[in-house]
Design a protein around this motif. Structure first.
Motif, short mmCIF file in Angstrom:
data_model
loop_
_atom_site.label_atom_id
_atom_site.label_comp_id
_atom_site.label_asym_id
_atom_site.label_seq_id
_atom_site.Cartn_x
_atom_site.Cartn_y
_atom_site.Cartn_z
N GLY B 222 58.31 49.07 42.02
CA GLY B 222 58.49 50.45 41.54
C GLY B 222 59.85 50.62 40.89
N LEU B 223 60.87 50.04 41.53
CA LEU B 223 62.23 50.13 40.97
C LEU B 223 62.30 49.47 39.60
CD1 LEU B 223 64.27 49.49 44.22
CD2 LEU B 223 64.42 51.54 42.79
N ASP B 224 61.68 48.28 39.48
CA ASP B 224 61.71 47.55 38.20
C ASP B 224 61.01 48.36 37.10
OD1 ASP B 224 63.19 45.50 39.13
OD2 ASP B 224 61.47 44.22 39.64
N THR B 225 59.83 48.89 37.46
CA THR B 225 59.07 49.66 36.46
C THR B 225 59.88 50.89 36.00
OG1 THR B 225 57.11 49.06 37.71
CG2 THR B 225 56.84 50.72 36.00
N ALA B 226 60.45 51.61 37.02
CA ALA B 226 61.21 52.83 36.69
C ALA B 226 62.41 52.48 35.81
CB ALA B 226 61.65 53.52 37.96
N LEU B 227 63.07 51.36 36.13
CA LEU B 227 64.23 50.94 35.35
C LEU B 227 63.84 50.72 33.89
CD1 LEU B 227 67.20 50.32 35.86
CD2 LEU B 227 66.60 47.91 36.10
N ASP B 228 62.71 50.01 33.71
CA ASP B 228 62.21 49.79 32.35
C ASP B 228 61.95 51.12 31.64
OD1 ASP B 228 62.38 47.15 32.44
OD2 ASP B 228 60.23 46.73 32.70
N ASP B 229 61.24 52.00 32.39
CA ASP B 229 60.87 53.30 31.79
C ASP B 229 62.11 54.06 31.34
OD1 ASP B 229 58.24 52.95 32.11
OD2 ASP B 229 57.99 54.27 33.86
N ILE B 230 63.07 54.14 32.26
CA ILE B 230 64.24 54.97 31.95
C ILE B 230 65.07 54.34 30.83
CG2 ILE B 230 66.39 55.90 32.90
CD1 ILE B 230 64.90 56.35 35.49
N ASN B 231 65.18 53.01 30.86
CA ASN B 231 65.91 52.35 29.76
C ASN B 231 65.22 52.63 28.43
OD1 ASN B 231 68.20 51.32 30.94
ND2 ASN B 231 67.12 49.52 31.73
N THR B 232 63.88 52.62 28.45
CA THR B 232 63.15 52.93 27.22
C THR B 232 63.49 54.36 26.77
OG1 THR B 232 61.36 51.57 28.03
CG2 THR B 232 60.86 53.02 26.17
N LYS B 233 63.55 55.29 27.74
CA LYS B 233 63.86 56.68 27.38
C LYS B 233 65.26 56.79 26.79
CE LYS B 233 60.93 58.64 30.99
NZ LYS B 233 59.81 59.23 30.23
N ILE B 234 66.22 56.06 27.41
CA ILE B 234 67.59 56.09 26.88
C ILE B 234 67.61 55.55 25.45
CG2 ILE B 234 69.91 55.12 27.17
CD1 ILE B 234 69.50 55.32 30.19
N ALA B 235 66.83 54.46 25.24
CA ALA B 235 66.79 53.89 23.89
C ALA B 235 66.19 54.89 22.91
CB ALA B 235 65.96 52.60 23.90
N THR B 236 65.16 55.64 23.38
CA THR B 236 64.54 56.64 22.51
C THR B 236 65.55 57.72 22.13
OG1 THR B 236 62.52 56.27 23.72
CG2 THR B 236 62.57 58.19 22.26
N ILE B 237 66.35 58.12 23.13
CA ILE B 237 67.37 59.14 22.84
C ILE B 237 68.36 58.61 21.80
CG2 ILE B 237 69.34 60.38 23.82
CD1 ILE B 237 67.75 60.72 26.38
N GLY B 238 68.76 57.33 21.96
CA GLY B 238 69.67 56.72 20.98
C GLY B 238 69.04 56.73 19.60
N GLY B 239 67.73 56.38 19.57
CA GLY B 239 67.02 56.37 18.29
C GLY B 239 67.01 57.76 17.67
N ALA B 240 66.76 58.76 18.53
CA ALA B 240 66.71 60.14 18.03
C ALA B 240 68.05 60.53 17.46
CB ALA B 240 66.32 61.08 19.16
N GLN B 241 69.12 60.10 18.12
CA GLN B 241 70.45 60.46 17.61
C GLN B 241 70.72 59.80 16.27
OE1 GLN B 241 72.95 59.76 21.02
NE2 GLN B 241 73.08 61.97 21.40
N ASN B 242 70.24 58.57 16.10
CA ASN B 242 70.39 57.92 14.80
C ASN B 242 69.63 58.69 13.72
OD1 ASN B 242 72.02 55.92 15.70
ND2 ASN B 242 70.37 54.44 16.03
N MET B 243 68.41 59.10 14.13
CA MET B 243 67.59 59.86 13.18
C MET B 243 68.31 61.14 12.79
SD MET B 243 65.27 62.38 12.56
CE MET B 243 64.36 63.07 13.91
#
Lengths: 466, 303
Positions: B222-243
């Motif tokens: 569960g911890l591994d999955t959540a870590l992946d999920d949240i890292n993906t969300k952080i990356a999405t936020i970074g992408g949004a900021q670039n956009m």
């Protein structure tokens, strides 16, 4: 011995001519003064015989240097000029008010849609929601301000029309009175030139109030009528123009002459009355309708979209259109056409399209999109909400520009007509100076003739005494 | 043509009036720097300028939305970063707890530390903004992202009560960008973690027990999955900021060209205006001189 008599008529004629010249010089600056000349004709001989040269000179009348055609031109130009100059201040005010960067409806719409856009950042934020309401009020205020300017113009036009009508009546009466006076003067053999000048000036005044047709009558009077033929002055009688106010505040002109009365529906009145009518019919009334349409359409579209959403608490906002939930539109409002009631609270704004999702902003986005959607506005047709006011400004600007161009032309024509009238009737000082010298010489010469006659007589007496 | 004496005065008057009107217009233009004083000076151009102003107002709002959105995204990112640190710490503890050499007292102590991290993750997921609205609940901002029911069976005490919808912010004409991150996925993690903590708290528990181990493994997964999920969300936020950066540049470019257009259309050409001013002044002076000469001519002077 007709020599003394002849010289006496010459001296007498020269005196009359000098009088006339002095009158011309005295009136060199008098507006509307028509210069006069002295008509001299030689008197035929009353004594029998081929060797009688004649009985000197006589002055049967004075000459009035006047050209009726030029008078008519001057009056027409006066009508045209005031028809164009009356609406210009109104047009300029409209342009300035509507085009003002900070107080125009355009900047109100910018503010309102700006606040909606800003609210999309955090659709649940109270300050951002409050800002939407505040800017909606500001937008309503701008509509109301413009509406007030327009109704003030309407009031001002009605008053101006009323006072113009009064002036028309009093000037018409003055022309009628002068017609009488001139008739009397001519019947009693008095020089009516000054009276005729006064009447022409009055007709000029009348022409700038309303377009007129002037017809000379054989008895020396002038009949004045409106362009469509309704009589204003016939001989010594003037008609009465009055205003009939309709139930909606609209004004109709009515003309009563003797026992008859006519309703004037003409679109070519001319003069100040015509200018006021033109402006009211072509600019002000359509513009008031357009502004009312814009306010009504903005209120309707925004209200309808908001009522399709849900407030922060998930409720359908009240009241339903057309009285809410945000704007209230009242075309006959005494305090204004558009308002946002005090009861509208930030939480009531229906940004969400789902009653269970207060953070949803789909309905807000739909409201924002209204700016680029067409609304139907009188005299513009279907235009985008964000562009309607710009197009209205453009329309008023073009009407103003057109009027300014016509006004400039009318000014030129009037100046030219004045100049042309003056070239016949105005006094030229140098010309009068020449006359002064000529008639002085004529007078001196005639007195000299009397002196010569006297010498001849003396010689005869001396001969007899011797 | 015969000319009346007063005609000189009239001509002079109207010439002076014309000249004053023109002079005044040029001076107003020079004072304000604007070629168009009222819309009727050039109706078509003033409509163009009005439209550019409308676009500028909209662009200003988009730019300010982008600024506000950026700070919202940064706040989300900071909160998510905190959760990532908690998850990594919990993962370390869990890996350590799964070590077969631990006594039941050891794992009990670890369970206490894990409980603190579980609560921190829970509180972060239920973060609220200044107005008390849940940040990670999607569009159900009035509802907690995760609801905790202490009376429920272990492993089912946490339920995701927010939704996964995006809150869209207008950042351009017809362009929207999601401003929020949702954390519904946090519920399975919290349940797995909660169950592991309960299990580790049982007195005399052995991590080697075949019934205990799957619970620990599930929590670790569960911890591994959540870590992946949240890292993906952080990356999405970074992408949004670039956009947003790109969009902001675009807006700035359009705004610049609008402003240039407004200058070209509406600003006064001072050179031309100065030439006009000179021309009008000269005309007035010439008219005045001519008038003075003409009006000095009079036959009466010689009589």
């Amino acid at each position: 011995m007709s020599i003394i008599n002849n010289a006496l008529t010459g001296a007498h004629a020269a005196q009359i001519a000098l009088d006339t010249t002095s009158q011309n010089i005295a009136n060199v600056m008098t507006p509307g003064y028509t210069r006069q000349g002295t008509l001299m004709v030689s008197q035929r001989a009353t004594q029998a015989g081929q060797i009688s040269p004649g009985d000197g000179v006589k002055v049967p009348s004075l000459i009035r240097f006047s050209d009726d055609y030029k008078n008519l031109q001057r009056w027409q130009a006066a009508s045209e000029l005031s028809q164009r100059s009356i609406p210009q201040p109104y047009l300029t005010q409209l342009e300035q008010v509507m085009g003002d960067d900070t107080s125009s409806i355009n900047s109100g719409l910018d503010g309102f849609f700006g606040a909606l856009n800003a609210a999309s950042v955090e659709p649940t934020s109270m300050p951002l929601r409050q800002q939407v309401i505040t800017s909606a009020r500001a937008l309503a205020q701008r509509f109301n301000n413009l509406n007030e300017v327009l109704s003030n113009q309407q009031t001002s036009i009605s008053r101006q029309r009323a006072s113009t009508v009064e002036q028309v009546n009093s000037v018409s009466q003055a022309v009628a009175d002068l017609n009488d006076d001139i008739g009397i003067a001519q019947a009693t053999g008095t020089n009516a030139s000054a009276l005729i000048d006064a009447r022409d000036q009055k007709i000029d005044e009348l022409a700038s109030l309303v377009g007129v047709q002037v017809v000379d009558q054989p008895d020396g009077s002038r009949s004045v009528s409106l362009r469509d033929g309704q009589p204003l002055v016939v001989g010594g009688r003037a008609s009465t123009l009055s205003i009939v106010t309709g139930p909606a505040g609209s004004q109709t002109l009515q003309l009563s002459f003797a026992s008859e009365s006519f309703t004037i529906t003409s679109n070519r009145l001319g003069g100040q009355l015509g200018g006021l009518n033109d402006f009211e019919r072509d600019v002000l009334s359509p513009l008031r309708q357009s502004v009312a349409d814009m306010a009504s359409e903005v209120a309707d579209k925004v209200n309808t979209q908001f009522s399709a959403g849900y407030s922060l608490s998930g409720a359908t906002p009240t009241p339903p259109p057309p009285d809410g939930p945000l704007f209230q539109f009242d075309s006959s409002g005494s305090t204004g056409v558009l308002s946002v009631p005090d009861g509208v609270l930030p939480a009531d704004l229906a940004f969400s399209s789902d009653a269970t999702k207060p953070g949803n902003s789909d309905n807000l986005l739909a409201v924002i999109a209204l700016k680029g959607q067409p609304i139907s506005v009188a005299s513009l047709g279907s235009v985008l909400m964000g562009d309607a006011n710009t197009q209205l400004i453009g329309r008023v600007a073009m009407q103003s520009q057109q009027n300014q161009a016509s006004l400039a032309t009318a000014e030129t024509v009037r100046n030219q007509a004045e100049e042309s009238w003056k070239s016949t009737s105005g006094v030229n000082k140098d010309e009068e100076a020449v006359s002064l010298m000529q008639y002085q010489q004529m007078y001196q010469a005639n007195l000299k003739v009397i002196a010569v006659a006297n010498q001849l007589f003396d010689s005869t007496l001396a001969m007899m005494a011797g | 043509m015969r000319v009346a004496s007063t005609q000189y005065h009239t001509t002079m008057n109207s010439a002076l009036q014309d000249a004053s009107f023109r002079l005044e217009h040029v001076m107003q233009q020079m004072a304000s720097g604007l070629r168009i004083q009222v819309p009727s000076d050039d109706p078509v151009t003033s409509v163009r300028i009005e439209r550019l102003k409308r676009e500028e107002a909209a662009l200003d709002q988009y730019q300010s939305n982008i600024g506000a959105l950026r700070s919202r995204l940064q706040q989300n990112e900071a909160l998510l970063d905190g959760s990532v640190r908690d998850i990594l710490q919990a993962r370390d503890l869990m890996v350590w707890a799964a070590d077969g050499g631990n006594t039941s007292q050891d794992v009990d102590a670890m369970a206490n530390a894990l409980a603190a991290l579980r609560d921190s993750l829970f509180y972060t997921a239920n973060s609220v903004d200044q107005e008390g609205r849940y940040i990670f609940s999607g569009t159900a901002t009035a509802t907690p992202t995760i609801t905790h029911d202490p009376l429920a069976a272990s492993g089912a005490r946490y339920t995701a009560t927010g939704n996964g919808d995006a809150q869209n912010v207008v950042v351009g004409n017809g362009v929207t960008q999601a401003a929020n991150t949702t954390l519904a996925e946090m519920a399975p993690l919290l349940n797995a973690l909660d169950q592991a903590i309960d299990t580790l708290h049982v007195p005399g528990v052995s991590v080697n027990d075949p019934l205990v181990r799957p619970v620990l493994t599930a929590a670790l997964d569960g911890l591994d999955t959540a870590l992946d999920d949240i890292n993906t969300k952080i990356a999405t936020i970074g992408g949004a900021q670039n956009m947003l950066d790109t969009l902001q540049d675009n807006h700035a470019n359009v705004s610049l060209s609008n402003q240039q257009a407004m200058v070209t259309l509406g600003q006064l050409d001072y050179g031309a205006a100065a030439v006009q001013l000179n021309g009008y002044t000269t005309a007035v002076q010439a008219t005045q001189k001519a008038y003075a000469k003409v009006s000095a001519l009079s036959l009466f002077d010689l009589i």
